[in-house]
Design an enzyme around this catalytic site. Structure first.
Site, mmCIF file in Angstrom:
data_model
loop_
_atom_site.group_PDB
_atom_site.id
_atom_site.type_symbol
_atom_site.label_atom_id
_atom_site.label_comp_id
_atom_site.label_asym_id
_atom_site.label_seq_id
_atom_site.Cartn_x
_atom_site.Cartn_y
_atom_site.Cartn_z
ATOM 1 N N HIS A 43 -8.840 9.787 3.853
ATOM 2 C CA HIS A 43 -8.409 8.489 2.482
ATOM 3 C C HIS A 43 -8.780 8.526 0.882
ATOM 4 O O HIS A 43 -10.003 9.821 0.768
ATOM 5 C CB HIS A 43 -8.993 7.433 2.885
ATOM 6 C CG HIS A 43 -8.751 6.271 2.272
ATOM 7 N ND1 HIS A 43 -8.519 5.917 0.526
ATOM 8 C CD2 HIS A 43 -8.061 5.127 2.774
ATOM 9 C CE1 HIS A 43 -8.224 4.888 0.424
ATOM 10 N NE2 HIS A 43 -8.393 4.321 2.003
ATOM 11 N N GLU A 57 0.975 -1.383 0.272
ATOM 12 C CA GLU A 57 -0.073 -0.134 -0.361
ATOM 13 C C GLU A 57 0.390 1.438 -0.222
ATOM 14 O O GLU A 57 1.967 1.059 0.042
ATOM 15 C CB GLU A 57 -0.747 0.173 1.048
ATOM 16 C CG GLU A 57 -1.789 -1.694 0.885
ATOM 17 C CD GLU A 57 -3.296 -1.330 2.273
ATOM 18 O OE1 GLU A 57 -2.793 0.038 2.939
ATOM 19 O OE2 GLU A 57 -3.812 -1.721 2.237
ATOM 20 N N ARG A 83 -0.892 9.627 1.644
ATOM 21 C CA ARG A 83 -1.609 9.454 1.556
ATOM 22 C C ARG A 83 -2.189 10.784 1.448
ATOM 23 O O ARG A 83 -3.347 11.591 0.708
ATOM 24 C CB ARG A 83 -3.045 8.668 2.768
ATOM 25 C CG ARG A 83 -3.555 7.385 2.416
ATOM 26 C CD ARG A 83 -4.359 7.103 3.790
ATOM 27 N NE ARG A 83 -4.295 5.027 3.313
ATOM 28 C CZ ARG A 83 -4.316 4.523 4.416
ATOM 29 N NH1 ARG A 83 -5.200 4.918 5.510
ATOM 30 N NH2 ARG A 83 -4.663 3.438 4.030
ATOM 31 N N ARG A 94 -0.787 8.932 9.573
ATOM 32 C CA ARG A 94 -0.385 7.310 9.698
ATOM 33 C C ARG A 94 -0.084 6.740 8.513
ATOM 34 O O ARG A 94 -0.783 7.123 7.199
ATOM 35 C CB ARG A 94 -1.448 6.716 10.284
ATOM 36 C CG ARG A 94 -1.849 5.647 10.352
ATOM 37 C CD ARG A 94 -3.353 4.789 11.072
ATOM 38 N NE ARG A 94 -4.402 5.122 10.094
ATOM 39 C CZ ARG A 94 -4.459 4.321 9.820
ATOM 40 N NH1 ARG A 94 -4.247 3.098 8.927
ATOM 41 N NH2 ARG A 94 -6.313 3.935 8.270
ATOM 42 N N HIS A 97 -11.822 9.662 7.282
ATOM 43 C CA HIS A 97 -11.401 8.251 7.478
ATOM 44 C C HIS A 97 -10.250 7.825 8.837
ATOM 45 O O HIS A 97 -10.872 7.271 9.205
ATOM 46 C CB HIS A 97 -9.552 7.677 6.117
ATOM 47 C CG HIS A 97 -9.418 6.346 6.814
ATOM 48 N ND1 HIS A 97 -10.908 5.125 6.551
ATOM 49 C CD2 HIS A 97 -8.357 5.328 6.710
ATOM 50 C CE1 HIS A 97 -9.774 3.985 6.257
ATOM 51 N NE2 HIS A 97 -9.069 3.789 6.288
HETATM 52 C C1 SIN Z 1 -7.359 0.894 2.885
HETATM 53 O O1 SIN Z 1 -7.804 -0.324 2.402
HETATM 54 O O2 SIN Z 1 -6.816 1.856 2.160
HETATM 55 C C2 SIN Z 1 -7.717 1.443 4.306
HETATM 56 C C3 SIN Z 1 -6.572 0.708 5.211
HETATM 57 C C4 SIN Z 1 -5.960 1.942 5.835
HETATM 58 O O3 SIN Z 1 -7.035 2.623 6.752
HETATM 59 O O4 SIN Z 1 -4.968 1.609 6.885
#
Ligand code: SIN
Length: 522
Positions: free
Chosen positions: A231, A115, A277, A375, A340
């Site tokens: 998010h 990610e 993010r 985060r 988020h």
């Molecule tokens: C996501 O699946 O993008 C959210 C995961 C997260 O907020 O850490």
């Protein structure tokens, strides 16, 4: 089922990953009551898609996970807290697996994905995109095997009971509008976040900042409230909720495109779609602003990916989008950012102790400083596990005999005005927070938001229903976010001020700490 008892040794408010993990730790030492505001499944944990990060693959190292966490935190992570998180994470996950959590595998080996802002593939996932749901299932099943744990649903905590400087229980408000009291030797706040402060959020309806509000009213310190993570990719369709479209979609190769169909992220960050993010969210806001469309949006594009792989890897996202006639394998998905995750919360040490004796906090409701100003993706379920377990352990070790006494400081009398218009009040708070305390902030906008919140104050002063209590909690936490954001005259991580666009390390390489009406940076 019997109702909530009048007393317990340990009280855990919240039944997500942090609350249940703590309860499991506590069960050997006394009676544990766990309260969920609605059903156990109404939690951010249950909605969590992408996964849980841990340095468990052969290509990974704890030091790399640490470095990525610190980089995302933009200078403000508490180093010790981050070391605990990444260092204890693998053990906590092995334990989850022993308790029956079924993470996805390739053959017999755990499968990892990537990610944003991670330098390695280290995100474990379950049932493709239902990681939180699977973790919750396993934790709940484990908790059910422990006879000292009792879980109660639809129980609404209004305030902590503090006597002689120590938390000694809580007040509950029944759905009939009656107050009850529950005495406890120690209380853990694991109430989750505050996403419902914002018009657009991926959070469940229960995320109304209750833990932070209760703690502040009880005299506890809260910190880092200005850092709210947005998010980048929530579904943006009229009449659809702002359903999360996991960052793991981009981890598997999805593109972001603007209305002109251009991929735009390389203009903003060398990591492109997998930038941190806050960078992606602000890039999208910029693309929306420069677009001349009346109702602008950007798109997530998976159409170049193998359709069968997408359906298998993201079954929940595929099915949910299909409900709104969007086939993610062939259609572009309209998206916008949404609130988020709260990096801030009730200030704790590394064992979940708050600044008020008898009160502990863990998970999103807490602020250990582990996330700094932003985060790292998929560190939140991990935080709930690691810090939930640590809080449970220390509460167990510090157990004191319960001293039950008649409750004195119950708030809200029955002769106040009838609560009217909580829904409108909440909607007004959500609009003003989105408008002026959102992804891009300014001093004038923050002052305007605070003035508007001031005008709302008389309407939420004496709540008599659960919804009115939520309105009061949102109002209080909204003020906290706006005040801390106004005080932080710089930009860092998820907090971006157009009037102070750069870091100011000399003044602000510090945490904001609020107690009562005072704010300090330390
Ligand atoms: C996501 O699946 O993008 C959210 C995961 C997260 O907020 O850490």
């Amino acid at each position: 089922m019997q109702g909530v008892p009048a007393e317990t040794d340990f009280l855990v408010i919240g039944a997500g990953v942090a609350g249940l993990r703590a309860a499991i730790e506590l069960a050997a030492a006394g009676r544990v009551v766990v309260l969920a505001k609605r059903e156990v499944t109404d939690s951010a944990t249950h909605l969590a898609q992408g996964g849980i990060a841990a340095a468990l693959s052969d290509e990974d190292e704890i030091s790399l996970h640490l470095q990525d966490t610190l980089n995302a935190g933009d200078g403000l992570c508490n180093l010790e807290a981050a070391k605990v998180l990444v260092g204890e994470g693998p053990e906590r996950i092995e334990e989850l697996i022993q308790w029956g959590t079924e993470f996805d595998r390739q053959g017999t080996k755990l499968a990892f994905t990537r990610e944003g802002a991670h330098s390695r593939d280290r995100i474990l996932h379950a049932h493709g995109d239902s990681t939180g749901r699977e973790i919750l299932r396993a934790l709940y099943a484990k908790a059910k095997t422990l006879k000292h744990i009792s879980v109660f649903e639809f129980e609404f905590s209004t305030d902590l009971d503090v006597s002689n400087g120590r938390v000694s229980g809580i007040h509950l408000l029944s759905d009939r509008g009656e107050y009850e009291h529950l005495a406890a030797s120690a209380v853990l706040l694991a109430t989750g976040g505050l996403g419902q402060l914002y018009l657009n959020t991926t959070n469940p309806a229960v995320a109304t900042g209750d833990g932070v509000a209760m703690a502040l009213r009880a005299g506890a310190e809260v910190s880092d409230m200005e850092f709210v993570q947005f998010h980048p990719t929530a579904l943006y369709l009229k009449k659809a909720p702002r359903f999360l479209l996991s960052e793991a979609l981009r981890g598997e190769g999805a593109f972001l495109r603007n209305l002109e169909m251009h991929r735009f992220m390389s203009k903003y960050h060398p990591m492109g779609e997998l930038a941190p993010r806050d960078v992606v969210a602000r890039a999208i806001v910029h693309e929306l602003e420069v677009s001349r469309a009346k109702d602008p949006m950007v798109y997530l594009d998976l159409t170049h990916l193998h359709a069968e792989h997408v359906k298998k890897r993201f079954p929940r996202i595929y099915a949910t989008c299909m409900e709104y006639n969007v086939d993610i394998t062939t259609d572009l998905i309209p998206i916008r950012p949404a609130a988020h995750y709260a990096m801030g919360g009730v200030r704790t040490d590394l064992d979940g102790r708050t600044t008020v004796p008898g009160l502990y906090a863990a998970g999103e409701a807490a602020a250990t400083g582990v996330h700094g100003a932003n985060r790292l993706a998929s560190n939140s379920l991990l935080e709930g596990l690691v810090y939930g377990a640590r809080a449970g352990k220390i509460m167990r070790d510090e157990l004191r005999p319960l001293s039950v006494r008649p409750s004195t400081n119950q708030r809200a009398a029955s002769n106040g005005p009838v609560d009217a218009g909580s829904e409108e009040t909440i909607a007004q708070i959500q609009h003003l927070m989105w408008q002026d305390v959102g992804i891009v902030r300014s001093g004038s906008g923050l002052k305007r938001a605070l003035q508007q919140l001031e005008q709302i104050a008389p309407r939420i002063a004496r709540p008599h229903t659960r919804r009115a209590c939520e309105a009061q909690n949102l109002h209080l936490t909204g003020r906290l976010v706006a005040r801390c954001a106004l005080a932080r005259e710089e930009s860092r991580g998820a907090h971006y001020r157009i009037d102070f666009p750069a870091h100011d390390d000399a003044r602000f390489l510090k945490h904001s700490i609020v107690q009562g009406d005072s704010i300090r940076f330390a």
